[in-house]
Design an enzyme around this catalytic site. Structure first.
Site, PDB file in Angstrom:
ATOM      1  N   HIS A  84       0.807  -1.173  -0.046  1.00 17.27           N
ATOM      2  CA  HIS A  84      -0.012  -0.159   0.123  1.00 17.27           C
ATOM      3  C   HIS A  84       0.854   1.363  -0.032  1.00 17.27           C
ATOM      4  O   HIS A  84       1.865   1.119   0.755  1.00 17.27           O
ATOM      5  CB  HIS A  84      -0.944   0.057   1.359  1.00 17.27           C
ATOM      6  CG  HIS A  84      -2.023   1.109   1.302  1.00 17.27           C
ATOM      7  ND1 HIS A  84      -2.946   0.983   0.818  1.00 17.27           N
ATOM      8  CD2 HIS A  84      -1.750   2.395   1.715  1.00 17.27           C
ATOM      9  CE1 HIS A  84      -3.733   2.223   0.711  1.00 17.27           C
ATOM     10  NE2 HIS A  84      -2.929   3.053   1.341  1.00 17.27           N
ATOM     11  N   ASP A 163     -14.842   3.053   6.996  1.00 18.94           N
ATOM     12  CA  ASP A 163     -13.725   4.097   6.427  1.00 18.94           C
ATOM     13  C   ASP A 163     -14.573   4.910   5.214  1.00 18.94           C
ATOM     14  O   ASP A 163     -14.169   5.767   5.005  1.00 18.94           O
ATOM     15  CB  ASP A 163     -12.696   3.185   5.969  1.00 18.94           C
ATOM     16  CG  ASP A 163     -11.720   4.132   5.463  1.00 18.94           C
ATOM     17  OD1 ASP A 163     -11.077   4.928   6.067  1.00 18.94           O
ATOM     18  OD2 ASP A 163     -11.256   3.730   4.254  1.00 18.94           O
ATOM     19  N   ARG A 170     -14.285  13.092   6.561  1.00 22.85           N
ATOM     20  CA  ARG A 170     -13.057  13.640   6.846  1.00 22.85           C
ATOM     21  C   ARG A 170     -12.526  14.737   5.577  1.00 22.85           C
ATOM     22  O   ARG A 170     -12.009  15.772   5.810  1.00 22.85           O
ATOM     23  CB  ARG A 170     -11.953  12.839   7.231  1.00 22.85           C
ATOM     24  CG  ARG A 170     -11.961  11.921   8.467  1.00 22.85           C
ATOM     25  CD  ARG A 170     -11.324  10.745   8.467  1.00 22.85           C
ATOM     26  NE  ARG A 170      -9.523  10.903   8.313  1.00 22.85           N
ATOM     27  CZ  ARG A 170      -8.831  10.352   7.730  1.00 22.85           C
ATOM     28  NH1 ARG A 170      -9.540   8.941   7.292  1.00 22.85           N
ATOM     29  NH2 ARG A 170      -7.538  10.454   7.467  1.00 22.85           N
ATOM     30  N   SER A 185      -7.323   4.333   8.959  1.00 19.19           N
ATOM     31  CA  SER A 185      -7.901   4.211   7.684  1.00 19.19           C
ATOM     32  C   SER A 185      -7.151   3.324   6.453  1.00 19.19           C
ATOM     33  O   SER A 185      -7.904   2.248   6.291  1.00 19.19           O
ATOM     34  CB  SER A 185      -8.212   5.700   6.851  1.00 19.19           C
ATOM     35  OG  SER A 185      -8.485   5.499   5.698  1.00 19.19           O
ATOM     36  N   LYS A 189      -8.218  -1.302   6.353  1.00 19.00           N
ATOM     37  CA  LYS A 189      -8.510  -1.919   4.766  1.00 19.00           C
ATOM     38  C   LYS A 189      -7.606  -3.011   4.782  1.00 19.00           C
ATOM     39  O   LYS A 189      -7.902  -4.079   4.261  1.00 19.00           O
ATOM     40  CB  LYS A 189      -8.378  -0.827   3.834  1.00 19.00           C
ATOM     41  CG  LYS A 189      -9.658   0.144   3.875  1.00 19.00           C
ATOM     42  CD  LYS A 189      -9.380   1.390   2.924  1.00 19.00           C
ATOM     43  CE  LYS A 189      -8.522   2.211   3.283  1.00 19.00           C
ATOM     44  NZ  LYS A 189      -8.533   3.682   2.688  1.00 19.00           N
TER      45      LYS A 189
HETATM   46  N1  URA Z   1      -5.431   7.002   2.219  1.00 18.00           N
HETATM   47  C1  URA Z   1      -6.325   6.033   2.832  1.00 18.00           C
HETATM   48  O1  URA Z   1      -6.682   5.167   2.493  1.00 18.00           O
HETATM   49  N2  URA Z   1      -6.852   6.762   4.307  1.00 18.00           N
HETATM   50  C2  URA Z   1      -6.406   8.130   4.572  1.00 18.00           C
HETATM   51  O2  URA Z   1      -6.966   8.399   5.458  1.00 18.00           O
HETATM   52  C3  URA Z   1      -5.343   8.618   3.945  1.00 18.00           C
HETATM   53  C4  URA Z   1      -4.799   8.118   2.745  1.00 18.00           C
END
Ligand code: URA
Length: 432
Positions: A84, A163, A170, A185, A189
């Site tokens: 990621h 999320d 947000r 966040s 995931k």
């Molecule tokens: N990427 C994400 O998935 N979440 C965030 O809060 C910031 C970047």
């Protein structure tokens, strides 16, 4: 349930909340029982007061519990690795890493996101390939990873729905750039998608969330700790995002550059990051190789064409065309030339990212449509010597007026001077 207003007030006053309090708040929000205005106030309280490491884990855990989870490892009977990136300009790493890792025999099934603002999203890039399907069912995803070795799909709404809601909130309440909220966040995931080992690419610099190495270290350490608490192996790469990654910025242009890289003909900085990420994923996988062997195996997959063959099988399996000429090119390509001789002292990532956004490569709000053909190609990067009249970048635009505006924006991103500049490597630090 404890009234949300009470939790907001206690967080506002700097108290540490209990795990069950955070859990109830998040799950209540995901069920629609806590309204947006209270969650927005809570996020702002967190923005100013922060969360302890225990609270951050409680938040992550509640987010994971808000939806379904996927156990790709059990479905495939293999250890599953994932990567990621925290996002940046020209970051097409996943597109090149996937086929290389899969060609080395390690399953790569990844859920990716869309871009917002100056950062691009992997799904948007893939959609510049005519026919490519980003939504597969879970069964289709598992089957494709089993037969082809890899798949890259969009995240289903069933996975971490909290999320999806929270990120949207947000985004419009100035609470995205808070360390605990970002790490919860991202990690919720990754944990829900079932990877046992994760390589996190934390971007640092003008085009990244984290502008300084100190902040990037804090984010890396927070995500590492969340991963460990959830029983996952995590390695964090801190990588440069002060200038764009590679040369291409813009969806179709980035797909073509990723393919070039899979063929062993990519830009040096991007190739280095891709091979390093592959080596780390392979070392974490069930192949039983160390980092050095992982790097050698990845390089071999590029050199012998097996990574490219995997790319072709993957794109075809997901309905996309493997005819590169079918990827739309912009009608206007304007060269930007150096107006003096010297060395590129700086190439400001955020300015290039915004130029690409204004050309139409990104979206300002979630509902904006994307122009997959447009973008910027940076022909010279930090540390490169240029002569007057050299082409330093190309602006790929829908029309002449946009090309003109893009050219002045990209020109402002370049600082050409007389100082010798150390073109430091893309990989700045590794935290594990
Ligand atoms: N990427 C994400 O998935 N979440 C965030 O809060 C910031 C970047």
């Amino acid at each position: 349930m404890i009234p949300a207003a009470e939790l907001i007030q206690r967080k506002r006053d700097g108290e540490e909340l209990a795990d069950n309090e955070i859990g109830e708040l998040i799950l209540g929000y995901a069920r629609g029982e806590v309204p947006d205005y209270q969650m927005a106030a809570f996020c702002m309280a967190v923005y100013f007061r922060g969360l302890s490491s225990r609270e951050t884990f409680a938040l992550t855990d509640a987010m994971v519990r808000s939806g379904e989870t996927l156990d790709l490892g059990a479905a495939l009977g293999r250890k599953v690795v994932d990567k990621h990136s925290t996002g940046g300009v020209g970051d097409k790493t996943t597109l090149a890493v996937g086929p290389i890792v899969a060609a080395c025999g390690v399953p790569f099934g990844k859920m990716s996101g869309r871009g917002l603002g100056h950062t691009g999203g992997t799904l948007d890039k893939l959609e510049s390939i005519p026919g490519y399907r980003v939504s597969l069912t879970t069964d289709e995803l598992v089957e494709q990873v089993r037969t082809v070795g890899m798949a890259i799909v969009g995240q289903t709404a069933a996975l971490v729905p909290a999320d999806l809601l929270l990120y949207g909130l947000r985004d419009v309440t100035a609470t995205v750039d808070q360390l605990s909220l970002i790490s919860a966040s991202i990690m919720s995931k990754k944990i829900a998608a079932g990877a046992q080992a994760i390589v996190l690419d934390v971007k640092v610099g003008s085009g990244a969330f984290m502008k300084t190495i100190e902040d990037a270290r804090l984010l890396a350490e927070s995500m590492l700790s969340l991963g460990k608490q959830a029983g996952r192996e995590v390695v964090c790469l801190l990588t440069d995002m002060d200038q764009p990654l590679g040369a291409a910025v813009g969806n179709g242009l980035e797909v073509l550059e990723a393919l070039d890289t899979v063929r062993g003909r990519g830009p040096a900085d991007f190739t280095e990051l891709v091979l390093d990420a592959c080596a780390r994923l392979l070392a974490l996988s069930d192949l039983g190789v160390d980092l050095g062997e992982g790097r050698a195996v990845a390089e071999r997959a590029v050199a012998d064409g097996s990574a490219e063959a995997t790319w072709q099988r993957w794109i075809e399996a997901q309905g996309g065309t493997t005819d590169e000429t079918a990827i739309e090119r912009a009608p206007v390509v304007r060269p930007l030339v150096a107006d003096r001789a010297g060395t590129v002292e700086r190439l400001d990532a955020i300015r290039v990212g915004l130029a690409a956004l204004h050309l139409g490569a990104g979206r300002r709000v979630k509902t904006d449509a994307i122009d997959h053909a447009v973008g910027v190609v940076c022909r010279r990067k930090r540390g490169d010597r240029v002569e007057t009249g050299d082409v330093i970048a190309e602006i790929h635009a829908r029309d002449e007026a946009k090309a003109e505006a893009g050219a002045s924006e990209v020109a402002a991103a370049y600082s050409i001077g007389d100082k010798p500049v150390y073109a430091h490597p893309v990989l700045l630090e590794v935290i594990a």
